[in-house]
Enzyme design. Structure first.
Site, PDB file in Angstrom:
ATOM      1  N   GLU A  24      39.842 -54.476 -51.458  1.00  0.00           N
ATOM      2  CA  GLU A  24      40.575 -54.411 -52.720  1.00  0.00           C
ATOM      3  C   GLU A  24      41.900 -53.720 -52.454  1.00  0.00           C
ATOM      4  OE1 GLU A  24      38.763 -52.465 -56.149  1.00  0.00           O
ATOM      5  OE2 GLU A  24      40.361 -53.282 -57.408  1.00  0.00           O
ATOM      6  N   CYS A 225      38.604 -54.151 -59.879  1.00  0.00           N
ATOM      7  CA  CYS A 225      39.322 -54.173 -61.155  1.00  0.00           C
ATOM      8  C   CYS A 225      40.695 -54.809 -60.982  1.00  0.00           C
ATOM      9  CB  CYS A 225      39.441 -52.773 -61.719  1.00  0.00           C
ATOM     10  SG  CYS A 225      37.868 -52.130 -62.272  1.00  0.00           S
ATOM     11  N   ASN A 349      34.493 -59.773 -62.166  1.00  0.00           N
ATOM     12  CA  ASN A 349      34.168 -58.540 -61.454  1.00  0.00           C
ATOM     13  C   ASN A 349      33.636 -57.522 -62.443  1.00  0.00           C
ATOM     14  OD1 ASN A 349      34.497 -56.253 -59.434  1.00  0.00           O
ATOM     15  ND2 ASN A 349      35.880 -55.595 -61.075  1.00  0.00           N
ATOM     16  N   GLU A 350      32.384 -57.325 -62.452  1.00  0.00           N
ATOM     17  CA  GLU A 350      31.688 -56.337 -63.291  1.00  0.00           C
ATOM     18  C   GLU A 350      32.132 -56.335 -64.760  1.00  0.00           C
ATOM     19  OE1 GLU A 350      33.603 -51.944 -62.358  1.00  0.00           O
ATOM     20  OE2 GLU A 350      32.234 -52.700 -60.882  1.00  0.00           O
TER      21      GLU A 350
END
Ligand code: AHR
Length: 772
Positions: A24, A225, A349-350
């Site tokens: 990331e 994120c 993503n989550e």
């Protein structure tokens, strides 16, 4: 004698692509990190949306008399809207300070300088100018230099090579004007030639090699994120990570806000990610945003979702389509006509909330229909349990997603209490992709607890993929800790966690094989605290409001404590309310928020090192969570979605032993048990590699005693074993830039007779036995 009997011929799980990496762009992992560009803010695009104190001249300085202005009237191209106009006399300069302490240049090495420029001023008859391009250290000593002539009033790219005559970690790049005039400058760039695989404008070699040598099976990218935290408009400065805008010529890529509070040039874009994966033999696992930003609760209108879905289909075509397809042709034009053989695709993503799962359907169905072989990954929120997690799994089951991406960061004690987390998972349904996990810390102890957990990941038939997170961190730009690999501008630091990941990747094998343990089955309790007695404290979470009718009841004695009404204020002050010495108690109170977006933090069972937190309206006012803290390190143990409003709430908490229940206005929200950590006597996993014909036994001893064990192999005869032992002088040991090799694995060879080896596993150790 204690024994492990490994049945080499009894394969029970294909290990496939089990252990990989997660990249990331957080902590300056890309710009100022793996992307080897030495110039910061090379195209004068930085702005306050990226970070409050950024501006178009961030990282740039000039000599006193030079006049400069960042302009946008005649940009290099519509994506690269700003450039520097500089009006100078002979001897004036501009200079860039790079990242960290400055630029790292090494004696004898070559560096590619480039700039897009034009000479502007019609008064300047020659329409040309001479520049001295050089790097100076902090004492203004010249480390490298060369001459550049700029001519003409049209944008043109100029390139030259600088060769360093000395080494510095504090270099600044100078453009010294030797003739007067007015120049427009853009994309001022300096790259080492010595990049990973020598690729021009490529990746920082030490970082890229440190990751490559781990032999990961896959790389998940680009976030995190980073993927979904942004605007739905792909032309907005703070756009979500939209892959389509990250490819093509570097000077034509937009400059974006990175949601971790800096700028991303996108020089490391999707093409480069795919290429790096290919270079190190890892499968690419891109994650696209699902048209929904959970941080804001905003989703793309369903009437426009087709554009997002098409962008996702285009990604698959970009990776795999032949050169006659539209996207395959773009890939070919970028220098890679061959397919990148994409197999995996993450959608989201989550994310939590119905808004995401409604949109997921569109992506899933379109990808499944057009590319049935792509393995689609759904997402299960940021915790190892709870509402977001359940929603992700039920969506995955409903749609037949191939995998579900789980994330959790927790204290080592949580991992020790939850080693069997995957035992009751259905291995016939979607498989687990543990896409982000870590225990809080970079000590040797954290690493060996993770190793123990990884033995269970390897053994569970439900788990298909797993990767530690985050992967990279620039020491001078920390957004998140712990991280697997740290770096400054000239060196990398391999943490104990890195070495554990590497051991498990290199010794993964193709198939898990059965084993038995004899005399190794003791389970050691680490605590006998069977209650949650301790202090009760309330704190506002960036809110002001009133709390009243507070009552604590001891359910064993019936004794009640009434506490005076009080206000919480925006100062987030802790309000100590009672010391509760009971195994069974309730806490009840009323609350009304008057200012702010979130809610309360309610602490109970608070002792010197441990406490439990009920977060009412946490994380952007999405959560009603229970978390435990051990030595300040938290682990979520219950998660419900909840948005606090400016209304009256009656809150109730009931603690029975280590069971915790909550109610809001009479409705139950949380019901969970804070499990105590325990140790297995020896954590073991065994595998074979069909290709190399090696057999691996990985064993983790978390106890303080060494264990003498006889390891017997059944089946194919082995005569030699490499023993890789990972120990440290202290559980708290960490590697540092001053002492980078304090904690490193050590390797030795031993003979094996009759498929039998007696080995003493050191106290607090990870051992890999690699039978040849
Ligand atoms: O790994 C750091 C962050 O943790 C990731 O961006 C996000 O997915 C998770 O919450």
């Amino acid at each position: 004698m204690k024994k492990i009997i490994v049945h080499q011929e009894q394969q029970y799980k294909k290990l496939g692509d089990l252990f990989g990496l997660f990249f990331e762009d957080i902590n300056h992992a890309a710009d100022g990190g793996m992307y080897a560009e030495l110039v910061q803010n090379r195209s004068f695009e930085f702005c306050e949306i990226d970070r409050k104190d950024y501006h178009p001249l961030t990282a740039w300085a000039k000599s006193e008399n030079a006049l400069w202005e960042v302009k946008s009237e005649h940009p290099l191209n519509p994506e690269n809207t700003h450039y520097l106009e500089v009006n100078v006399q002979a001897g004036d300069h501009i200079c860039n300070s790079g990242f960290n302490t400055g630029m790292f240049l090494e004696t004898g090495k070559k560096y590619d300088f480039s700039v897009w420029a034009k000479v502007k001023d019609a008064d300047h008859t020659e329409l040309s100018g001479q520049l001295n391009i050089c790097v100076k250290d902090e004492n203004k000593k010249i480390i490298a230099q060369n001459q550049l002539v700029i001519s003409g009033d049209q944008w043109q790219k100029y390139e030259l090579v600088l060769e360093a005559v000395d080494t510095t970690v504090c270099g600044n790049l100078y453009l010294i004007f030797e003739t007067e005039g007015t120049f427009d400058l853009d994309m001022i760039s300096l790259f080492p030639q010595d990049t990973f695989k020598g690729r021009k404008y490529g990746l920082r070699k030490d970082i890229a090699e440190a990751l490559g040598e781990m032999q990961p099976k896959f790389i998940r990218f680009p976030g995190g994120c980073l993927t979904h935290d942004g605007s739905l408009d792909d032309h907005a400065r703070n756009s979500m990570y939209r892959w389509r805008r990250t490819i093509g010529k570097i000077e034509e890529r937009p400059s974006w806000r990175n949601n971790w509070g800096y700028n991303q040039t996108l020089g490391l874009g999707y093409f480069e990610y795919f290429q790096y994966c290919e270079d190190i033999g890892a499968k690419a696992l891109p994650v696209v945003p699902g048209g929904f930003n959970p941080h804001k609760g905003e989703g793309v209108d369903l009437e426009h979702i087709d554009e997002w879905v098409q962008e996702t289909l285009d990604l698959i075509e970009f990776a795999n389509g032949d050169v006659n397809t539209k996207m395959g042709a773009i890939r070919a034009q970028m220098g890679h006509p061959e397919s990148f053989h994409l197999e995996y695709l993450g959608i989201g993503n989550e994310e939590i909330g119905a808004g995401f799962f409604e949109r997921y359907t569109y992506f899933h169905e379109a990808v499944r229909e057009k590319y049935p072989d792509i393995k689609i990954i759904n997402t299960a929120g940021p915790f190892a349990m709870g509402e977001g997690y359940e929603d992700g799994w039920s969506s995955a089951r409903k749609h037949g997603s191939d995998l579900v991406d789980e994330h959790y960061y927790a204290a080592p004690e949580w991992f020790l209490a939850n080693m069997h987390h995957y035992e009751d998972y259905d291995d016939k349904g979607p498989k687990v992709f543990l896409g982000e996990y870590a225990s809080w810390g970079n000590t040797f102890y954290n690493a060996i607890v993770e190793a123990a957990y990884m033995t269970h990941l390897e053994r569970s038939k439900a788990v298909a993929l797993a990767c530690y997170a985050p992967m990279l961190c620039n020491v001078d730009y920390v957004n998140w800790k712990p991280d697997m690999l740290w770096f400054n501008n000239h060196a990398v630091l391999k943490t104990p966690n890195y070495y554990v990941q590497k051991l498990f990747m290199q010794a993964q094998g193709t198939d898990a094989v059965a084993f038995e343990k004899e005399g190794l089955d003791e389970v050691i309790a680490l605590s006998d605290k069977d209650d949650l007695s301790g202090q009760f404290v309330i704190q506002g979470n960036d809110v002001a409001g009133r709390i009243w009718d507070v009552v604590v009841t001891d359910l064993d004695t019936g004794k009640m404590i009434n506490i005076d009404d009080f206000d919480v204020d925006l100062d987030n002050k802790e309000n100590f309310l009672a010391d509760i010495n009971s195994k069974r108690y309730t806490i009840e109170f009323s609350f009304k928020r008057s200012v702010g977006r979130k809610g309360l933090k309610i602490f109970f069972g608070k002792t010197e090192n441990t406490m439990v937190q009920w977060e009412f309206g946490g994380w952007d006012n999405w959560d009603c969570n229970i978390s435990t803290f051990v030595n300040g390190r938290n682990s979520a143990i219950s998660h419900r979605i909840f948005h606090v409003e400016d209304i009256e709430y009656r809150l109730k908490l009931e603690v029975t032993g280590r069971r915790i229940q909550t109610w809001v206005n009479g409705v139950q929200w949380n019901d969970t048990v804070d499990r105590l950590p325990e140790l297995e006597e020896l954590y073991v996993t065994a595998s074979i590699d069909e290709d190399t014909k090696k057999t691996y036994v990985k064993a983790v001893n978390l106890t303080g005693e060494e264990k003498e064990v006889q390891i017997d192999l059944t089946g194919e005869e082995k005569t030699m074993v490499e023993i890789i032992s990972f120990t440290a002088d202290s559980l708290a040991a960490e590697n540092t830039f001053e002492n980078p090799d304090r904690v490193v694995p050590k390797s030795s060879m031993a003979e094996v007779k009759d498929n039998q080896l007696v080995y003493t596993f050191p106290a607090h150790s990870v051992t890999v036995l690699a039978y040849l």
